[in-house]
Design a protein around this motif. Structure first.
Motif, PDB file in Angstrom:
ATOM      1  N   ASP A   1       1.150  -1.426  -4.832  1.00 42.10           N
ATOM      2  CA  ASP A   1       1.724  -2.327  -6.013  1.00 42.10           C
ATOM      3  C   ASP A   1       0.843  -3.583  -6.626  1.00 42.10           C
ATOM      4  OD1 ASP A   1       0.433  -4.108  -4.360  1.00 42.10           O
ATOM      5  OD2 ASP A   1       1.707  -5.315  -3.562  1.00 42.10           O
ATOM      6  N   ASP A   2       1.331  -3.754  -7.439  1.00 41.03           N
ATOM      7  CA  ASP A   2       0.570  -5.261  -8.858  1.00 41.03           C
ATOM      8  C   ASP A   2      -0.107  -6.026  -8.096  1.00 41.03           C
ATOM      9  OD1 ASP A   2       2.627  -6.435  -8.155  1.00 41.03           O
ATOM     10  OD2 ASP A   2       3.257  -6.474 -10.213  1.00 41.03           O
TER      11      ASP A   2
ATOM     12  N   SER B   1       1.829   9.574   5.724  1.00 40.74           N
ATOM     13  CA  SER B   1       1.444   8.212   4.844  1.00 40.74           C
ATOM     14  C   SER B   1       1.001   8.566   3.704  1.00 40.74           C
ATOM     15  CB  SER B   1       1.256   7.290   5.634  1.00 40.74           C
ATOM     16  OG  SER B   1       2.423   6.850   6.150  1.00 40.74           O
ATOM     17  N   GLU B   2       1.441   8.793   2.197  1.00 38.53           N
ATOM     18  CA  GLU B   2       0.673   8.352   0.754  1.00 38.53           C
ATOM     19  C   GLU B   2       0.844   6.947   0.625  1.00 38.53           C
ATOM     20  OE1 GLU B   2       2.154  11.260  -0.955  1.00 38.53           O
ATOM     21  OE2 GLU B   2       2.805  12.726  -0.326  1.00 38.53           O
ATOM     22  N   ILE B   3      -0.621   6.762  -0.285  1.00 40.07           N
ATOM     23  CA  ILE B   3      -0.522   5.839  -0.802  1.00 40.07           C
ATOM     24  C   ILE B   3      -0.042   5.200  -2.084  1.00 40.07           C
ATOM     25  CG2 ILE B   3      -2.528   3.986  -1.902  1.00 40.07           C
ATOM     26  CD1 ILE B   3      -4.232   5.522   0.662  1.00 40.07           C
ATOM     27  N   HIS B   4       0.418   4.013  -2.338  1.00 46.72           N
ATOM     28  CA  HIS B   4       1.287   3.686  -3.989  1.00 46.72           C
ATOM     29  C   HIS B   4       0.901   1.848  -3.267  1.00 46.72           C
ATOM     30  CE1 HIS B   4       3.188   7.432  -4.051  1.00 46.72           C
ATOM     31  NE2 HIS B   4       3.041   7.833  -3.040  1.00 46.72           N
TER      32      HIS B   4
ATOM     33  N   THR C   1       0.695  -1.166   0.391  1.00 48.87           N
ATOM     34  CA  THR C   1       0.096  -0.246  -0.283  1.00 48.87           C
ATOM     35  C   THR C   1       1.440   1.215   0.346  1.00 48.87           C
ATOM     36  OG1 THR C   1       0.262   0.240   2.397  1.00 48.87           O
ATOM     37  CG2 THR C   1      -1.921  -1.434   1.061  1.00 48.87           C
ATOM     38  N   GLY C   2       2.032   1.667   0.149  1.00 53.47           N
ATOM     39  CA  GLY C   2       2.986   2.365   0.222  1.00 53.47           C
ATOM     40  C   GLY C   2       2.811   2.855   1.365  1.00 53.47           C
TER      41      GLY C   2
END
Length: 256
Positions: free
Chosen positions: A214-215, A209-212, A164-165
């Motif tokens: 994954d695949d 925190s920021e959301i990134h 989730t980042g």
């Protein structure tokens, strides 16, 4: 009642009777034997209730100290060596892992990631839409396989960050669940499905925190933590939310 409780109650009532007799010196109403005994019973019961309430409070605090902010790990040997995660345990060969999924139970962690929404003034938890089997297309907790050497907290924080980042603090092991799926990412014509044992960890999101994603996920959403507002979610999600609320009521824990 247990013998210890009966003995304690008898002692407190006897003590209450003695106090009542002493009180009779100042209050003639209770100078009779019957009056002294009745007042003794009342005082004894009050003392008994006060004692049991105090013990429950002490036990409650002791239980909370044991259960709060711990990942329930025990080491029999050198902790640093036993908690080291080797590279060959993190990325298993495909054929090996396929056989593992087909033959064994996969030990996983799932993350209940919680934040406080200052706009709606409510607590929310994080779900992702799974891209692969099992539970493909369903909104689910971020999570996955534990690595050998990891604690529950360490595995949960790794999965939270990687999928989730988001960064955060692992707060509590909320429970352990056993999930059986009729499909997996490693299905073959003659063998399908997987079984996972999931240790659910509560995580507080770190500010900023920021959301990134994954695949492994296609999209995400934040939802209110109230189980009654999530009745349309999967039964596993609802069960975990109810467990979190039960933990909060029992031990005074906070989700935010």
């Amino acid at each position: 009642k247990s013998p210890n409780f009966c003995s304690m109650a008898t002692h407190l009532i006897s003590r209450g009777t003695r106090l009542a007799v002493k009180a009779g010196q100042d209050y003639p109403l209770v100078t009779s034997s019957a009056g002294c005994f009745a007042m003794g019973v009342v005082l004894g019961v009050i003392s008994c209730l006060a004692y049991t309430t105090r013990q429950k409070r002490l036990n409650h605090n002791e239980d909370r100290d044991v259960l709060y902010d711990t990942d329930l790990s025990f080491y029999y040997g050198d902790k640093e060596m036993l908690s080291t995660t080797e590279g060959h345990n993190t990325h298993l060969p495909d054929e090996f892992y396929k056989k593992y999924v087909h033959s064994c139970i996969v030990n996983c962690v799932d993350c209940v990631i919680v934040r406080f929404n200052t706009i709606t003034n409510q607590k929310e938890f994080f779900l992702v839409e799974r891209k692969d089997q099992p539970a493909k297309g369903m909104f689910w907790f971020p999570g996955g396989r534990m690595f050998k050497g990891e604690t529950f907290f360490a595995a949960a924080l790794r999965k939270c960050r990687d999928e989730t980042g988001l960064n955060g603090k692992a707060v509590q092991v909320l429970g352990v669940y056993n999930t059986h799926f009729d499909s997996s990412a490693w299905d073959e014509p003659h063998i399908k499905g997987t079984q996972t044992v999931n240790v659910v960890v509560l995580i507080h999101v770190a500010e900023g925190s920021e959301i990134h994603l994954d695949d492994t996920s296609t999209r995400f959403r934040w939802s209110p933590i109230d189980p009654e507002k999530n009745s349309d979610e999967d039964k596993y999600i609802v069960a975990v939310l109810r467990r979190m609320h039960a933990w909060k009521r029992t031990f005074g824990g906070e989700e935010e």
